[in-house]
Design a protein around this motif. Structure first.
Motif, PDB file in Angstrom:
ATOM      1  N   ASP A 113       0.859  -1.187   0.000  1.00 26.68           N
ATOM      2  CA  ASP A 113       0.000   0.000   0.000  1.00 26.68           C
ATOM      3  C   ASP A 113       0.896   1.240   0.000  1.00 26.68           C
ATOM      4  O   ASP A 113       1.484   1.594   1.021  1.00 26.68           O
ATOM      5  CB  ASP A 113      -0.911   0.001   1.224  1.00 26.68           C
ATOM      6  CG  ASP A 113      -1.982   1.089   1.153  1.00 26.68           C
ATOM      7  OD1 ASP A 113      -1.824   2.019   0.336  1.00 26.68           O
ATOM      8  OD2 ASP A 113      -2.960   1.011   1.914  1.00 26.68           O
ATOM      9  N   LEU A 114       0.987   1.867  -1.166  1.00 27.66           N
ATOM     10  CA  LEU A 114       1.759   3.108  -1.321  1.00 27.66           C
ATOM     11  C   LEU A 114       0.823   4.264  -1.654  1.00 27.66           C
ATOM     12  O   LEU A 114       1.243   5.269  -2.234  1.00 27.66           O
ATOM     13  CB  LEU A 114       2.807   2.948  -2.431  1.00 27.66           C
ATOM     14  CG  LEU A 114       3.843   1.836  -2.243  1.00 27.66           C
ATOM     15  CD1 LEU A 114       4.774   1.768  -3.440  1.00 27.66           C
ATOM     16  CD2 LEU A 114       4.642   2.046  -0.967  1.00 27.66           C
ATOM     17  N   SER A 115      -0.424   4.135  -1.272  1.00 28.11           N
ATOM     18  CA  SER A 115      -1.439   5.111  -1.652  1.00 28.11           C
ATOM     19  C   SER A 115      -1.238   6.452  -0.950  1.00 28.11           C
ATOM     20  O   SER A 115      -0.583   6.544   0.093  1.00 28.11           O
ATOM     21  CB  SER A 115      -2.833   4.567  -1.335  1.00 28.11           C
ATOM     22  OG  SER A 115      -2.984   4.359   0.065  1.00 28.11           O
ATOM     23  N   ASN A 116      -1.830   7.488  -1.575  1.00 27.54           N
ATOM     24  CA  ASN A 116      -1.865   8.838  -1.001  1.00 27.54           C
ATOM     25  C   ASN A 116      -0.478   9.372  -0.662  1.00 27.54           C
ATOM     26  O   ASN A 116      -0.227   9.896   0.425  1.00 27.54           O
ATOM     27  CB  ASN A 116      -2.766   8.860   0.244  1.00 27.54           C
ATOM     28  CG  ASN A 116      -4.184   8.448  -0.081  1.00 27.54           C
ATOM     29  OD1 ASN A 116      -4.766   8.898  -1.063  1.00 27.54           O
ATOM     30  ND2 ASN A 116      -4.748   7.560   0.725  1.00 27.54           N
ATOM     31  N   ASN A 117       0.430   9.216  -1.610  1.00 25.28           N
ATOM     32  CA  ASN A 117       1.744   9.814  -1.543  1.00 25.28           C
ATOM     33  C   ASN A 117       1.910  10.726  -2.759  1.00 25.28           C
ATOM     34  O   ASN A 117       0.919  11.173  -3.338  1.00 25.28           O
ATOM     35  CB  ASN A 117       2.825   8.734  -1.486  1.00 25.28           C
ATOM     36  CG  ASN A 117       2.888   8.058  -0.116  1.00 25.28           C
ATOM     37  OD1 ASN A 117       3.311   8.662   0.865  1.00 25.28           O
ATOM     38  ND2 ASN A 117       2.475   6.807  -0.055  1.00 25.28           N
ATOM     39  N   SER A 118       3.138  10.990  -3.141  1.00 28.54           N
ATOM     40  CA  SER A 118       3.397  11.793  -4.338  1.00 28.54           C
ATOM     41  C   SER A 118       4.319  11.036  -5.279  1.00 28.54           C
ATOM     42  O   SER A 118       5.250  11.600  -5.859  1.00 28.54           O
ATOM     43  CB  SER A 118       4.027  13.142  -3.953  1.00 28.54           C
ATOM     44  OG  SER A 118       3.128  13.915  -3.174  1.00 28.54           O
ATOM     45  N   LEU A 119       4.056   9.744  -5.430  1.00 31.66           N
ATOM     46  CA  LEU A 119       4.877   8.926  -6.323  1.00 31.66           C
ATOM     47  C   LEU A 119       4.580   9.292  -7.772  1.00 31.66           C
ATOM     48  O   LEU A 119       3.434   9.586  -8.129  1.00 31.66           O
ATOM     49  CB  LEU A 119       4.597   7.447  -6.085  1.00 31.66           C
ATOM     50  CG  LEU A 119       4.841   6.930  -4.660  1.00 31.66           C
ATOM     51  CD1 LEU A 119       4.606   5.440  -4.591  1.00 31.66           C
ATOM     52  CD2 LEU A 119       6.239   7.282  -4.186  1.00 31.66           C
ATOM     53  N   SER A 120       5.595   9.247  -8.595  1.00 30.93           N
ATOM     54  CA  SER A 120       5.448   9.622 -10.002  1.00 30.93           C
ATOM     55  C   SER A 120       6.124   8.584 -10.884  1.00 30.93           C
ATOM     56  O   SER A 120       6.800   7.667 -10.396  1.00 30.93           O
ATOM     57  CB  SER A 120       6.051  11.013 -10.244  1.00 30.93           C
ATOM     58  OG  SER A 120       7.406  11.040  -9.836  1.00 30.93           O
ATOM     59  N   GLY A 121       5.940   8.758 -12.203  1.00 25.94           N
ATOM     60  CA  GLY A 121       6.513   7.799 -13.140  1.00 25.94           C
ATOM     61  C   GLY A 121       5.571   6.647 -13.398  1.00 25.94           C
ATOM     62  O   GLY A 121       4.429   6.620 -12.920  1.00 25.94           O
ATOM     63  N   PRO A 122       6.015   5.649 -14.142  1.00 21.17           N
ATOM     64  CA  PRO A 122       5.140   4.533 -14.500  1.00 21.17           C
ATOM     65  C   PRO A 122       5.048   3.482 -13.408  1.00 21.17           C
ATOM     66  O   PRO A 122       5.877   3.440 -12.488  1.00 21.17           O
ATOM     67  CB  PRO A 122       5.840   3.952 -15.741  1.00 21.17           C
ATOM     68  CG  PRO A 122       7.296   4.229 -15.488  1.00 21.17           C
ATOM     69  CD  PRO A 122       7.349   5.562 -14.785  1.00 21.17           C
ATOM     70  N   ILE A 123       4.028   2.643 -13.522  1.00 22.93           N
ATOM     71  CA  ILE A 123       3.952   1.434 -12.707  1.00 22.93           C
ATOM     72  C   ILE A 123       4.932   0.430 -13.315  1.00 22.93           C
ATOM     73  O   ILE A 123       4.828   0.115 -14.504  1.00 22.93           O
ATOM     74  CB  ILE A 123       2.535   0.854 -12.700  1.00 22.93           C
ATOM     75  CG1 ILE A 123       1.556   1.855 -12.100  1.00 22.93           C
ATOM     76  CG2 ILE A 123       2.489  -0.458 -11.917  1.00 22.93           C
ATOM     77  CD1 ILE A 123       0.102   1.411 -12.200  1.00 22.93           C
ATOM     78  N   PRO A 124       5.900  -0.079 -12.567  1.00 18.57           N
ATOM     79  CA  PRO A 124       6.881  -1.005 -13.148  1.00 18.57           C
ATOM     80  C   PRO A 124       6.213  -2.260 -13.702  1.00 18.57           C
ATOM     81  O   PRO A 124       5.470  -2.929 -12.978  1.00 18.57           O
ATOM     82  CB  PRO A 124       7.792  -1.343 -11.970  1.00 18.57           C
ATOM     83  CG  PRO A 124       7.603  -0.231 -10.998  1.00 18.57           C
ATOM     84  CD  PRO A 124       6.173   0.202 -11.155  1.00 18.57           C
ATOM     85  N   PRO A 125       6.438  -2.595 -14.967  1.00 21.52           N
ATOM     86  CA  PRO A 125       5.845  -3.829 -15.511  1.00 21.52           C
ATOM     87  C   PRO A 125       6.287  -5.084 -14.773  1.00 21.52           C
ATOM     88  O   PRO A 125       5.572  -6.083 -14.774  1.00 21.52           O
ATOM     89  CB  PRO A 125       6.336  -3.831 -16.966  1.00 21.52           C
ATOM     90  CG  PRO A 125       6.630  -2.395 -17.279  1.00 21.52           C
ATOM     91  CD  PRO A 125       7.128  -1.807 -15.998  1.00 21.52           C
ATOM     92  N   ALA A 126       7.449  -5.027 -14.127  1.00 25.13           N
ATOM     93  CA  ALA A 126       7.974  -6.203 -13.430  1.00 25.13           C
ATOM     94  C   ALA A 126       7.467  -6.323 -11.997  1.00 25.13           C
ATOM     95  O   ALA A 126       7.927  -7.205 -11.261  1.00 25.13           O
ATOM     96  CB  ALA A 126       9.500  -6.159 -13.429  1.00 25.13           C
ATOM     97  N   LEU A 127       6.533  -5.473 -11.591  1.00 25.15           N
ATOM     98  CA  LEU A 127       6.110  -5.449 -10.193  1.00 25.15           C
ATOM     99  C   LEU A 127       5.652  -6.814  -9.703  1.00 25.15           C
ATOM    100  O   LEU A 127       5.955  -7.222  -8.579  1.00 25.15           O
ATOM    101  CB  LEU A 127       4.990  -4.407 -10.019  1.00 25.15           C
ATOM    102  CG  LEU A 127       4.502  -4.166  -8.588  1.00 25.15           C
ATOM    103  CD1 LEU A 127       5.634  -3.668  -7.702  1.00 25.15           C
ATOM    104  CD2 LEU A 127       3.346  -3.170  -8.576  1.00 25.15           C
ATOM    105  N   CYS A 128       4.926  -7.539 -10.534  1.00 28.02           N
ATOM    106  CA  CYS A 128       4.423  -8.848 -10.108  1.00 28.02           C
ATOM    107  C   CYS A 128       5.500  -9.931 -10.160  1.00 28.02           C
ATOM    108  O   CYS A 128       5.325 -11.001  -9.554  1.00 28.02           O
ATOM    109  CB  CYS A 128       3.221  -9.258 -10.954  1.00 28.02           C
ATOM    110  SG  CYS A 128       1.760  -8.247 -10.648  1.00 28.02           S
ATOM    111  N   ASP A 129       6.580  -9.663 -10.869  1.00 29.82           N
ATOM    112  CA  ASP A 129       7.727 -10.562 -10.798  1.00 29.82           C
ATOM    113  C   ASP A 129       8.485 -10.317  -9.498  1.00 29.82           C
ATOM    114  O   ASP A 129       9.035 -11.246  -8.914  1.00 29.82           O
ATOM    115  CB  ASP A 129       8.651 -10.344 -11.999  1.00 29.82           C
ATOM    116  CG  ASP A 129       8.010 -10.744 -13.315  1.00 29.82           C
ATOM    117  OD1 ASP A 129       7.183 -11.689 -13.308  1.00 29.82           O
ATOM    118  OD2 ASP A 129       8.307 -10.124 -14.341  1.00 29.82           O
TER     119      ASP A 129
END
Length: 225
Positions: A113-129
């Motif tokens: 859970d990284l919600s309600n922050n100020s993260l930017s950029g893409p969602i990493p395609p490898a996240l589920c790896d």
């Protein structure tokens, strides 16, 4: 030649296995898999994110006792005496930066859970790896951009996926329909376009897709051309 001389000659010769390769062409070493190391994971997460509110100040790594990281703010472990992260909940910490790649060392994590922050950029395609056992993924309320990776379908245990309140664009991947355990989906308030995959449209309410003017098809009232 006497048997004794034959034996001495055999002992003097080097023993070479039949399948040995010449010294000039050693067998290639197998690729090393990513090893689980949750301390390395959290150290990398802290180093990779800006923390203007000092919410990660409790993350000090001087204590090397097993389970020491389990007392860190936002961290829950499988066992308090074991350094294996079960849940990483950094919601509302005011963190800035990209989704950190050292997460790949927290392979046993089931909730991110990284919600309600100020993260930017893409969602990493490898996240589920990186995190193959994710059950709950919440990246809502950030500044993430780019497409929703079709590779999120590789999180085969995913029960809840919340990506609402970002700047995500492009089409909703049809591959998300393969998430047979998915019971909660929120893609609202982004910049998504195109037809909602029919299986997702039939399984989730209008609120899961609202706030994307470019989306069409059920359960929205906007028909697709």
């Amino acid at each position: 030649m006497s048997p004794v001389l034959l034996l001495l000659l055999a002992l003097a010769l080097p023993l070479t296995p039949a399948n040995a390769q010449p010294a000039s062409a050693p067998a290639p070493a197998p690729a090393s898999p990513v090893m689980e190391d949750d301390v390395r994971c959290l150290r990398g997460v802290k180093a990779g994110l800006r923390d203007p509110n000092a919410r990660l100040s409790s993350w000090t790594f001087t204590n090397t006792t097993p389970g020491a990281i389990c007392s860190f703010s936002g961290v829950s472990c499988w066992n308090p005496q074991e350094s294996r992260v079960l849940e990483l909940d950094l919601s509302g910490f005011g963190l800035q930066g990209a989704v950190p790649s050292p997460l790949r060392y927290c392979r046993s994590t089931t909730t991110l859970d990284l919600s309600n922050n100020s993260l930017s950029g893409p969602i990493p395609p490898a996240l589920c790896d990186w995190l193959p056992f994710l059950v709950d993924l919440n990246l809502s309320g950030n500044r993430l951009s780019g497409p929703i990776p079709s590779e999120l379908a590789n999180c085969t245990f995913l029960n809840s996926l919340k990506l609402n309140g970002n700047f995500l664009s492009g089409q909703i991947p049809v591959s998300l329909s393969q998430l047979v355990h998915l019971t909660s989906l929120d893609l609202s308030d982004n910049r998504l376009q195109g037809e909602i995959p029919p299986q997702l449209g039939a399984a989730f309410p209008e609120e899961s897709f609202s706030g994307n003017p470019g989306l069409c098809g059920p359960p929205l009232s906007t028909p697709c051309n």
